[in-house]
Design a protein around this motif. Structure first.
Motif, PDB file in Angstrom:
ATOM      1  N   LYS A   1       0.812  -1.213   0.000  1.00  0.00           N
ATOM      2  CA  LYS A   1       0.000   0.000   0.000  1.00  0.00           C
ATOM      3  C   LYS A   1       0.857   1.280   0.000  1.00  0.00           C
ATOM      4  O   LYS A   1       0.331   2.384  -0.019  1.00  0.00           O
ATOM      5  N   GLY A   2       2.168   1.113   0.043  1.00  0.00           N
ATOM      6  CA  GLY A   2       3.057   2.262  -0.049  1.00  0.00           C
ATOM      7  C   GLY A   2       3.568   2.806   1.265  1.00  0.00           C
ATOM      8  O   GLY A   2       4.151   3.895   1.304  1.00  0.00           O
ATOM      9  N   PHE A   3       3.383   2.043   2.360  1.00  0.00           N
ATOM     10  CA  PHE A   3       3.829   2.490   3.670  1.00  0.00           C
ATOM     11  C   PHE A   3       4.999   1.641   4.174  1.00  0.00           C
ATOM     12  O   PHE A   3       5.220   0.526   3.702  1.00  0.00           O
ATOM     13  N   VAL A   4       5.727   2.196   5.125  1.00  0.00           N
ATOM     14  CA  VAL A   4       6.819   1.469   5.779  1.00  0.00           C
ATOM     15  C   VAL A   4       6.418   1.249   7.243  1.00  0.00           C
ATOM     16  O   VAL A   4       6.157   2.216   7.964  1.00  0.00           O
ATOM     17  N   PRO A   5       6.352  -0.005   7.691  1.00  0.00           N
ATOM     18  CA  PRO A   5       5.956  -0.257   9.077  1.00  0.00           C
ATOM     19  C   PRO A   5       7.118  -0.085  10.053  1.00  0.00           C
ATOM     20  O   PRO A   5       8.218  -0.582   9.829  1.00  0.00           O
ATOM     21  N   ILE A   6       6.861   0.684  11.122  1.00  0.00           N
ATOM     22  CA  ILE A   6       7.783   0.750  12.251  1.00  0.00           C
ATOM     23  C   ILE A   6       7.112  -0.001  13.397  1.00  0.00           C
ATOM     24  O   ILE A   6       6.062   0.423  13.885  1.00  0.00           O
ATOM     25  N   LEU A   7       7.696  -1.104  13.804  1.00  0.00           N
ATOM     26  CA  LEU A   7       7.111  -1.892  14.889  1.00  0.00           C
ATOM     27  C   LEU A   7       7.488  -1.274  16.226  1.00  0.00           C
ATOM     28  O   LEU A   7       8.664  -1.163  16.569  1.00  0.00           O
ATOM     29  N   ALA A   8       6.480  -0.853  16.977  1.00  0.00           N
ATOM     30  CA  ALA A   8       6.718  -0.267  18.290  1.00  0.00           C
ATOM     31  C   ALA A   8       7.190  -1.330  19.272  1.00  0.00           C
ATOM     32  O   ALA A   8       6.720  -2.475  19.244  1.00  0.00           O
ATOM     33  N   HIS A   9       8.134  -0.951  20.107  1.00  0.00           N
ATOM     34  CA  HIS A   9       8.673  -1.771  21.202  1.00  0.00           C
ATOM     35  C   HIS A   9       8.747  -3.286  20.924  1.00  0.00           C
ATOM     36  O   HIS A   9       8.085  -4.072  21.600  1.00  0.00           O
ATOM     37  N   PRO A  10       9.537  -3.715  19.946  1.00  0.00           N
ATOM     38  CA  PRO A  10       9.657  -5.154  19.656  1.00  0.00           C
ATOM     39  C   PRO A  10      10.173  -5.943  20.849  1.00  0.00           C
ATOM     40  O   PRO A  10       9.909  -7.156  20.958  1.00  0.00           O
ATOM     41  N   GLU A  11      10.906  -5.280  21.743  1.00  0.00           N
ATOM     42  CA  GLU A  11      11.462  -5.957  22.919  1.00  0.00           C
ATOM     43  C   GLU A  11      10.383  -6.419  23.895  1.00  0.00           C
ATOM     44  O   GLU A  11      10.632  -7.272  24.762  1.00  0.00           O
ATOM     45  N   ARG A  12       9.170  -5.903  23.764  1.00  0.00           N
ATOM     46  CA  ARG A  12       8.115  -6.203  24.730  1.00  0.00           C
ATOM     47  C   ARG A  12       7.251  -7.400  24.344  1.00  0.00           C
ATOM     48  O   ARG A  12       6.426  -7.848  25.144  1.00  0.00           O
ATOM     49  N   TYR A  13       7.428  -7.930  23.137  1.00  0.00           N
ATOM     50  CA  TYR A  13       6.592  -9.050  22.697  1.00  0.00           C
ATOM     51  C   TYR A  13       7.166 -10.362  23.218  1.00  0.00           C
ATOM     52  O   TYR A  13       8.139 -10.902  22.685  1.00  0.00           O
ATOM     53  N   LYS A  14       6.540 -10.855  24.279  1.00  0.00           N
ATOM     54  CA  LYS A  14       7.097 -11.991  25.015  1.00  0.00           C
ATOM     55  C   LYS A  14       7.212 -13.254  24.170  1.00  0.00           C
ATOM     56  O   LYS A  14       8.110 -14.066  24.375  1.00  0.00           O
ATOM     57  N   SER A  15       6.315 -13.426  23.208  1.00  0.00           N
ATOM     58  CA  SER A  15       6.386 -14.627  22.372  1.00  0.00           C
ATOM     59  C   SER A  15       7.655 -14.661  21.536  1.00  0.00           C
ATOM     60  O   SER A  15       8.108 -15.735  21.123  1.00  0.00           O
ATOM     61  N   PHE A  16       8.257 -13.490  21.292  1.00  0.00           N
ATOM     62  CA  PHE A  16       9.482 -13.433  20.501  1.00  0.00           C
ATOM     63  C   PHE A  16      10.719 -13.814  21.328  1.00  0.00           C
ATOM     64  O   PHE A  16      11.761 -14.147  20.768  1.00  0.00           O
ATOM     65  N   HIS A  17      10.606 -13.733  22.644  1.00  0.00           N
ATOM     66  CA  HIS A  17      11.775 -13.990  23.490  1.00  0.00           C
ATOM     67  C   HIS A  17      12.265 -15.434  23.388  1.00  0.00           C
ATOM     68  O   HIS A  17      13.437 -15.714  23.664  1.00  0.00           O
ATOM     69  N   GLN A  18      11.364 -16.327  23.004  1.00  0.00           N
ATOM     70  CA  GLN A  18      11.742 -17.737  22.862  1.00  0.00           C
ATOM     71  C   GLN A  18      12.178 -18.068  21.435  1.00  0.00           C
ATOM     72  O   GLN A  18      12.580 -19.203  21.163  1.00  0.00           O
ATOM     73  N   ASP A  19      12.065 -17.103  20.540  1.00  0.00           N
ATOM     74  CA  ASP A  19      12.448 -17.319  19.139  1.00  0.00           C
ATOM     75  C   ASP A  19      13.045 -16.033  18.600  1.00  0.00           C
ATOM     76  O   ASP A  19      12.409 -15.288  17.867  1.00  0.00           O
ATOM     77  N   LEU A  20      14.285 -15.756  18.977  1.00  0.00           N
ATOM     78  CA  LEU A  20      14.925 -14.502  18.594  1.00  0.00           C
ATOM     79  C   LEU A  20      15.070 -14.365  17.082  1.00  0.00           C
ATOM     80  O   LEU A  20      15.202 -13.259  16.568  1.00  0.00           O
ATOM     81  N   GLY A  21      15.022 -15.487  16.379  1.00  0.00           N
ATOM     82  CA  GLY A  21      15.141 -15.438  14.930  1.00  0.00           C
ATOM     83  C   GLY A  21      14.014 -14.681  14.260  1.00  0.00           C
ATOM     84  O   GLY A  21      14.169 -14.199  13.130  1.00  0.00           O
ATOM     85  N   VAL A  22      12.870 -14.551  14.954  1.00  0.00           N
ATOM     86  CA  VAL A  22      11.739 -13.852  14.353  1.00  0.00           C
ATOM     87  C   VAL A  22      12.074 -12.381  14.137  1.00  0.00           C
ATOM     88  O   VAL A  22      11.567 -11.752  13.202  1.00  0.00           O
ATOM     89  N   TYR A  23      12.954 -11.833  14.975  1.00  0.00           N
ATOM     90  CA  TYR A  23      13.350 -10.436  14.791  1.00  0.00           C
ATOM     91  C   TYR A  23      14.045 -10.238  13.445  1.00  0.00           C
ATOM     92  O   TYR A  23      13.749  -9.296  12.706  1.00  0.00           O
ATOM     93  N   GLN A  24      14.957 -11.118  13.125  1.00  0.00           N
ATOM     94  CA  GLN A  24      15.660 -10.997  11.855  1.00  0.00           C
ATOM     95  C   GLN A  24      14.714 -11.223  10.686  1.00  0.00           C
ATOM     96  O   GLN A  24      14.823 -10.559   9.648  1.00  0.00           O
ATOM     97  N   ARG A  25      13.752 -12.140  10.853  1.00  0.00           N
ATOM     98  CA  ARG A  25      12.785 -12.385   9.775  1.00  0.00           C
ATOM     99  C   ARG A  25      11.916 -11.147   9.533  1.00  0.00           C
ATOM    100  O   ARG A  25      11.597 -10.830   8.384  1.00  0.00           O
ATOM    101  N   LEU A  26      11.554 -10.468  10.612  1.00  0.00           N
ATOM    102  CA  LEU A  26      10.767  -9.239  10.457  1.00  0.00           C
ATOM    103  C   LEU A  26      11.587  -8.147   9.787  1.00  0.00           C
ATOM    104  O   LEU A  26      11.081  -7.417   8.924  1.00  0.00           O
ATOM    105  N   LYS A  27      12.851  -8.025  10.187  1.00  0.00           N
ATOM    106  CA  LYS A  27      13.713  -7.028   9.558  1.00  0.00           C
ATOM    107  C   LYS A  27      13.885  -7.329   8.069  1.00  0.00           C
ATOM    108  O   LYS A  27      13.815  -6.422   7.228  1.00  0.00           O
ATOM    109  N   SER A  28      14.080  -8.581   7.756  1.00  0.00           N
ATOM    110  CA  SER A  28      14.251  -8.984   6.354  1.00  0.00           C
ATOM    111  C   SER A  28      12.979  -8.744   5.548  1.00  0.00           C
ATOM    112  O   SER A  28      13.037  -8.535   4.334  1.00  0.00           O
TER     113      SER A  28
END
Length: 236
Positions: free
Chosen positions: A136-163
């Motif tokens: 749609k022409g927008f760039v998403p900025i994810l607020a406070h990614p450090e606070r999503y507890k489900s990601f703490h057990q799968d740190l690889g999801v951060y890189q997948r989101l960045k990619s």
């Protein structure tokens, strides 16, 4: 005491009065701005929540509330040097899909929009939504990614989101243990792995203000986020 460079723009704050779980009254808004001003912060983006069934703030309501606050700020002698803009923090829920279809967003700047998700579990269509935002022409900025507890057990999801094209905004408060040790450790890991693009206060109330005041006196923490503070300047 001025602890911030001119480059810092607080791109995430809940200082609009009576519109979400942030400042409750105009007086609270001015109190928060006054205390942030004392820390040397001059530039703010107000980002009230837009959450279906909780804070169903329309673009019109947000703009109206912002105009009310801005008018008071302009008449407040000790806030003359403050600049405030308005955007929003969008929960990626069913209502978000409607907003996306109509491109009904208040961006942080240009085409960059601030988004969030449940702290407990990401939406099942997270990566599809990230892709749709960009289509749609927008760039998403994810607020406070450090606070999503489900990601703490799968740190690889951060890189997948960045990619996938998602930018990250860390909360200044996360540099303390305010949200818990696990959130703090996640914040430090993200910083050390150069995944954070921007930093914001996520300021809601005076308890947050007290934490921010303590964080900016910690030289090691501030040195770690100094490059991010400079990054924020591109959103001026």
């Amino acid at each position: 005491m001025n602890n911030f460079t001119e480059h810092f723009i607080d791109i995430h704050s809940h200082i609009l009065p009576g519109i979400d779980d942030g400042a409750k009254t105009m007086g609270h808004s001015i109190e928060l701005l006054t205390n942030m001003y004392k820390l040397g912060i001059r530039n703010f983006v107000c980002t009230p929540h837009v959450i279906e069934g909780v804070w169903e703030n329309s673009t019109e309501k947000i703009l109206s509330t912002f105009n009310e606050l801005n008018a008071v700020v302009e008449q407040t002698p000790n806030l003359k040097e403050i600049n405030i803009r308005v955007a929003a923090e969008y929960m990626m829920d069913e209502n978000f899909q409607k907003l996306l279809e109509n491109k009904d967003f208040l961006p942080i700047k240009d085409n960059k929009i601030l988004v969030e998700m449940s702290y407990l579990a990401p939406p099942a269509n997270l990566f599809e939504t990230i892709a749709e935002i960009q289509i749609k022409g927008f760039v998403p900025i994810l607020a406070h990614p450090e606070r999503y507890k489900s990601f703490h057990q799968d740190l690889g999801v951060y890189q997948r989101l960045k990619s996938a094209g998602c930018m990250f905004q860390i909360n200044m408060i996360s540099l303390s243990n305010y949200y818990g040790k696990d959130v703090h450790e996640s914040a430090i890991w993200l910083l050390r792995n150069n995944m954070i693009d921007f930093i914001g206060s996520d300021l809601h109330h005076m308890r947050h203000m007290e934490v921010i005041e303590s964080v900016v006196t910690r030289k090691n923490m501030m040195e770690m986020v100094t490059p991010i503070i400079y990054n924020n300047h591109q959103l001026k």
